[in-house]
Design a protein around this motif. Sequence first.
Motif, PDB file in Angstrom:
ATOM      1  N   PRO A 181      -9.214  -3.593 -15.350  1.00 54.34           N
ATOM      2  CA  PRO A 181      -9.667  -3.950 -13.999  1.00 54.34           C
ATOM      3  C   PRO A 181     -11.170  -4.712 -14.177  1.00 54.34           C
ATOM      4  O   PRO A 181     -11.179  -5.245 -15.315  1.00 54.34           O
ATOM      5  CB  PRO A 181     -10.530  -2.656 -14.603  1.00 54.34           C
ATOM      6  N   VAL A 182     -11.111  -5.355 -12.649  1.00 49.20           N
ATOM      7  CA  VAL A 182     -12.321  -6.491 -13.016  1.00 49.20           C
ATOM      8  C   VAL A 182     -13.424  -6.025 -11.793  1.00 49.20           C
ATOM      9  O   VAL A 182     -12.846  -5.145 -10.230  1.00 49.20           O
ATOM     10  CB  VAL A 182     -11.211  -7.733 -11.867  1.00 49.20           C
ATOM     11  N   ALA A 183     -14.179  -5.859 -12.363  1.00 52.76           N
ATOM     12  CA  ALA A 183     -15.158  -5.132 -11.040  1.00 52.76           C
ATOM     13  C   ALA A 183     -16.005  -6.161  -9.899  1.00 52.76           C
ATOM     14  O   ALA A 183     -16.012  -7.496  -9.541  1.00 52.76           O
ATOM     15  CB  ALA A 183     -16.767  -4.900 -12.233  1.00 52.76           C
ATOM     16  N   LEU A 184     -16.359  -5.728  -9.142  1.00 52.38           N
ATOM     17  CA  LEU A 184     -16.299  -6.503  -8.403  1.00 52.38           C
ATOM     18  C   LEU A 184     -18.105  -6.545  -8.210  1.00 52.38           C
ATOM     19  O   LEU A 184     -18.914  -5.708  -7.990  1.00 52.38           O
ATOM     20  CB  LEU A 184     -15.813  -5.468  -6.817  1.00 52.38           C
ATOM     21  N   LEU A 185     -19.065  -7.229  -7.861  1.00 58.11           N
ATOM     22  CA  LEU A 185     -19.851  -7.846  -7.724  1.00 58.11           C
ATOM     23  C   LEU A 185     -20.032  -8.933  -6.458  1.00 58.11           C
ATOM     24  O   LEU A 185     -19.595 -10.258  -6.042  1.00 58.11           O
ATOM     25  CB  LEU A 185     -19.962  -9.037  -8.967  1.00 58.11           C
ATOM     26  N   SER A 186     -20.638  -8.288  -4.929  1.00 58.52           N
ATOM     27  CA  SER A 186     -21.022  -8.624  -3.988  1.00 58.52           C
ATOM     28  C   SER A 186     -21.914  -7.869  -3.222  1.00 58.52           C
ATOM     29  O   SER A 186     -22.348  -7.056  -3.531  1.00 58.52           O
ATOM     30  CB  SER A 186     -19.407  -8.241  -2.874  1.00 58.52           C
ATOM     31  N   PRO A 187     -23.106  -8.682  -2.849  1.00 55.48           N
ATOM     32  CA  PRO A 187     -23.984  -7.708  -1.666  1.00 55.48           C
ATOM     33  C   PRO A 187     -23.944  -7.428  -0.643  1.00 55.48           C
ATOM     34  O   PRO A 187     -24.862  -6.442  -0.427  1.00 55.48           O
ATOM     35  CB  PRO A 187     -25.150  -9.312  -2.061  1.00 55.48           C
ATOM     36  N   SER A 188     -22.333  -7.866   0.136  1.00 56.14           N
ATOM     37  CA  SER A 188     -22.250  -6.822   1.071  1.00 56.14           C
ATOM     38  C   SER A 188     -21.816  -4.930   0.452  1.00 56.14           C
ATOM     39  O   SER A 188     -21.109  -4.624   0.420  1.00 56.14           O
ATOM     40  CB  SER A 188     -21.066  -7.482   1.536  1.00 56.14           C
ATOM     41  N   PRO A 189     -22.932  -4.514   1.535  1.00 57.08           N
ATOM     42  CA  PRO A 189     -22.302  -3.040   1.088  1.00 57.08           C
ATOM     43  C   PRO A 189     -20.864  -2.906   1.959  1.00 57.08           C
ATOM     44  O   PRO A 189     -19.957  -1.644   1.192  1.00 57.08           O
ATOM     45  CB  PRO A 189     -23.390  -1.994   1.570  1.00 57.08           C
ATOM     46  N   ALA A 190     -20.508  -3.049   2.923  1.00 58.19           N
ATOM     47  CA  ALA A 190     -19.630  -2.931   3.850  1.00 58.19           C
ATOM     48  C   ALA A 190     -18.381  -3.615   3.067  1.00 58.19           C
ATOM     49  O   ALA A 190     -17.212  -2.728   2.762  1.00 58.19           O
ATOM     50  CB  ALA A 190     -19.738  -3.917   4.989  1.00 58.19           C
ATOM     51  N   VAL A 191     -18.109  -4.817   2.097  1.00 56.32           N
ATOM     52  CA  VAL A 191     -17.229  -4.623   1.198  1.00 56.32           C
ATOM     53  C   VAL A 191     -17.034  -4.350   0.126  1.00 56.32           C
ATOM     54  O   VAL A 191     -15.951  -3.584   0.104  1.00 56.32           O
ATOM     55  CB  VAL A 191     -17.958  -6.468   0.694  1.00 56.32           C
ATOM     56  N   GLY A 192     -18.317  -3.802  -0.431  1.00 54.51           N
ATOM     57  CA  GLY A 192     -18.025  -2.231  -1.703  1.00 54.51           C
ATOM     58  C   GLY A 192     -17.477  -1.179  -1.322  1.00 54.51           C
ATOM     59  O   GLY A 192     -16.790  -0.459  -1.748  1.00 54.51           O
ATOM     60  N   ALA A 193     -17.759  -0.625   0.256  1.00 55.26           N
ATOM     61  CA  ALA A 193     -16.521   0.467   0.376  1.00 55.26           C
ATOM     62  C   ALA A 193     -15.802   0.004   1.128  1.00 55.26           C
ATOM     63  O   ALA A 193     -14.618   1.450   0.509  1.00 55.26           O
ATOM     64  CB  ALA A 193     -17.880   0.919   2.424  1.00 55.26           C
ATOM     65  N   LEU A 194     -14.529  -1.231   1.576  1.00 54.20           N
ATOM     66  CA  LEU A 194     -13.868  -1.301   1.981  1.00 54.20           C
ATOM     67  C   LEU A 194     -12.943  -0.908   0.311  1.00 54.20           C
ATOM     68  O   LEU A 194     -11.703  -0.658   0.199  1.00 54.20           O
ATOM     69  CB  LEU A 194     -13.641  -2.413   1.955  1.00 54.20           C
ATOM     70  N   VAL A 195     -13.756  -1.751  -0.736  1.00 52.19           N
ATOM     71  CA  VAL A 195     -12.800  -1.878  -1.692  1.00 52.19           C
ATOM     72  C   VAL A 195     -12.592  -0.949  -2.583  1.00 52.19           C
ATOM     73  O   VAL A 195     -11.779  -0.694  -3.246  1.00 52.19           O
ATOM     74  CB  VAL A 195     -13.770  -2.929  -3.081  1.00 52.19           C
ATOM     75  N   SER A 196     -14.051   0.109  -2.262  1.00 51.50           N
ATOM     76  CA  SER A 196     -13.800   1.417  -2.576  1.00 51.50           C
ATOM     77  C   SER A 196     -12.400   2.699  -2.188  1.00 51.50           C
ATOM     78  O   SER A 196     -11.870   3.441  -2.444  1.00 51.50           O
ATOM     79  CB  SER A 196     -14.923   2.619  -2.903  1.00 51.50           C
ATOM     80  N   ALA A 197     -12.470   1.756  -0.782  1.00 51.93           N
ATOM     81  CA  ALA A 197     -11.293   2.899  -0.197  1.00 51.93           C
ATOM     82  C   ALA A 197      -9.947   2.442  -0.606  1.00 51.93           C
ATOM     83  O   ALA A 197      -8.855   2.399  -0.417  1.00 51.93           O
ATOM     84  CB  ALA A 197     -11.557   2.786   1.771  1.00 51.93           C
ATOM     85  N   ALA A 198      -9.437   1.051  -0.556  1.00 52.43           N
ATOM     86  CA  ALA A 198      -8.520   0.489  -1.302  1.00 52.43           C
ATOM     87  C   ALA A 198      -7.709   1.274  -2.780  1.00 52.43           C
ATOM     88  O   ALA A 198      -7.289   1.298  -2.594  1.00 52.43           O
ATOM     89  CB  ALA A 198      -8.325  -0.596  -1.276  1.00 52.43           C
ATOM     90  N   ASP A 199      -9.336   1.192  -3.625  1.00 58.98           N
ATOM     91  CA  ASP A 199      -8.339   1.710  -4.836  1.00 58.98           C
ATOM     92  C   ASP A 199      -8.340   3.145  -4.362  1.00 58.98           C
ATOM     93  O   ASP A 199      -7.229   3.350  -5.472  1.00 58.98           O
ATOM     94  CB  ASP A 199     -10.138   2.329  -6.176  1.00 58.98           C
ATOM     95  N   GLN A 200      -8.709   3.798  -3.247  1.00 57.43           N
ATOM     96  CA  GLN A 200      -8.617   5.246  -3.738  1.00 57.43           C
ATOM     97  C   GLN A 200      -6.911   5.957  -2.981  1.00 57.43           C
ATOM     98  O   GLN A 200      -6.460   6.227  -2.905  1.00 57.43           O
ATOM     99  CB  GLN A 200     -10.021   5.912  -2.849  1.00 57.43           C
ATOM    100  N   ASN A 201      -6.865   4.238  -2.347  1.00 57.60           N
ATOM    101  CA  ASN A 201      -5.409   4.833  -1.359  1.00 57.60           C
ATOM    102  C   ASN A 201      -4.154   4.257  -2.436  1.00 57.60           C
ATOM    103  O   ASN A 201      -3.123   4.717  -2.719  1.00 57.60           O
ATOM    104  CB  ASN A 201      -5.485   3.580   0.099  1.00 57.60           C
ATOM    105  N   SER A 202      -4.504   2.586  -2.902  1.00 59.62           N
ATOM    106  CA  SER A 202      -3.580   2.534  -4.805  1.00 59.62           C
ATOM    107  C   SER A 202      -3.267   3.519  -5.151  1.00 59.62           C
ATOM    108  O   SER A 202      -2.347   3.721  -5.490  1.00 59.62           O
ATOM    109  CB  SER A 202      -4.552   1.258  -5.122  1.00 59.62           C
ATOM    110  N   GLN A 203      -4.139   4.537  -5.217  1.00 62.24           N
ATOM    111  CA  GLN A 203      -3.691   5.281  -6.657  1.00 62.24           C
ATOM    112  C   GLN A 203      -3.434   6.205  -5.579  1.00 62.24           C
ATOM    113  O   GLN A 203      -2.430   7.188  -6.514  1.00 62.24           O
ATOM    114  CB  GLN A 203      -5.911   6.010  -6.775  1.00 62.24           C
ATOM    115  N   SER A 204      -3.149   6.932  -4.532  1.00 59.68           N
ATOM    116  CA  SER A 204      -2.782   7.572  -4.409  1.00 59.68           C
ATOM    117  C   SER A 204      -1.291   7.647  -3.628  1.00 59.68           C
ATOM    118  O   SER A 204      -0.384   8.192  -2.983  1.00 59.68           O
ATOM    119  CB  SER A 204      -3.368   8.542  -2.844  1.00 59.68           C
ATOM    120  N   GLY A 205      -0.850   5.711  -4.023  1.00 59.95           N
ATOM    121  CA  GLY A 205       0.341   5.422  -3.395  1.00 59.95           C
ATOM    122  C   GLY A 205       0.626   4.875  -3.226  1.00 59.95           C
ATOM    123  O   GLY A 205       1.552   4.568  -2.024  1.00 59.95           O
ATOM    124  N   ASN A 206      -0.606   4.860  -1.604  1.00 62.48           N
ATOM    125  CA  ASN A 206      -0.672   4.482  -0.511  1.00 62.48           C
ATOM    126  C   ASN A 206      -0.806   2.619  -0.307  1.00 62.48           C
ATOM    127  O   ASN A 206      -1.853   2.477  -0.263  1.00 62.48           O
ATOM    128  CB  ASN A 206      -1.451   5.264   0.824  1.00 62.48           C
TER     129      ASN A 206
END
Length: 226
Positions: free
Chosen positions: A115-140
């Motif tokens: 796994p590669v950690a995200l280094l971004s100063p934008s909280p919006a991008v961080g929230a989008l990446v967290s939502a994408a990880d959850q969708n990927s783990q659920s198979g969506n």
Amino acid sequence: MPIKRLVLVCSLPTLITGCAEFYGSQRPAPVYGRQPDIHVSTAPKPKPPKTIKQAKRPAAPIVETQPLKDFGPITTAPLETMPPIESVPSTTVPSYPEPAAPPAVHTETIQPLEPVALLSPSPAVGALVSAADQNSQSGNLDSAVAVIERAIRIEPRNAVLFYKLAELRLKQSKPRLAEDLAKKSALLASKDTRLKRQSWLLIANARVMQQDFDGARKARAKAASF
């Protein structure tokens, strides 16, 4: 007296005849409880219809028959006996050498990626990446791809976002698209050697899925150089 008797006897038939005519001219007295007399019609009876005489059919011709000729007794000839079939001597089937087995093809295996950690100063991008990880783990996977593409529109030069999108495309069995995204991630990584190594390993896995084993070995050699 004899003359009176003679006159009476002679006039008696005339008297009887006159009384009879007078009796026939009078209507009979009605009798109650008796069925009415049936008067017989004196109309002339209709003549029966004339029958149509059928035409006489011509007589059928007389067919003369003649007796069959005597051909004599029928004789049957015995069937010819077939000679016995000679047995064919068994022939030996020549033995051929078994075909050589095809050479074993060396197949490359897909290696797991770290796994590669995200280094971004934008909280919006961080929230989008967290939502994408959850969708990927659920198979969506489709929803995860859409979320990462939104994050890339916010930070179009973020190498980690392209790497994560390449991972999702590889999970969707789109190795050609995953290889192109991983190359762009390695190009944008600049001095991040760890991200470059992970990007080239992902390229190697994408080439294995495309049956490009020689290209996969080259990509792994490239990853080992970092």
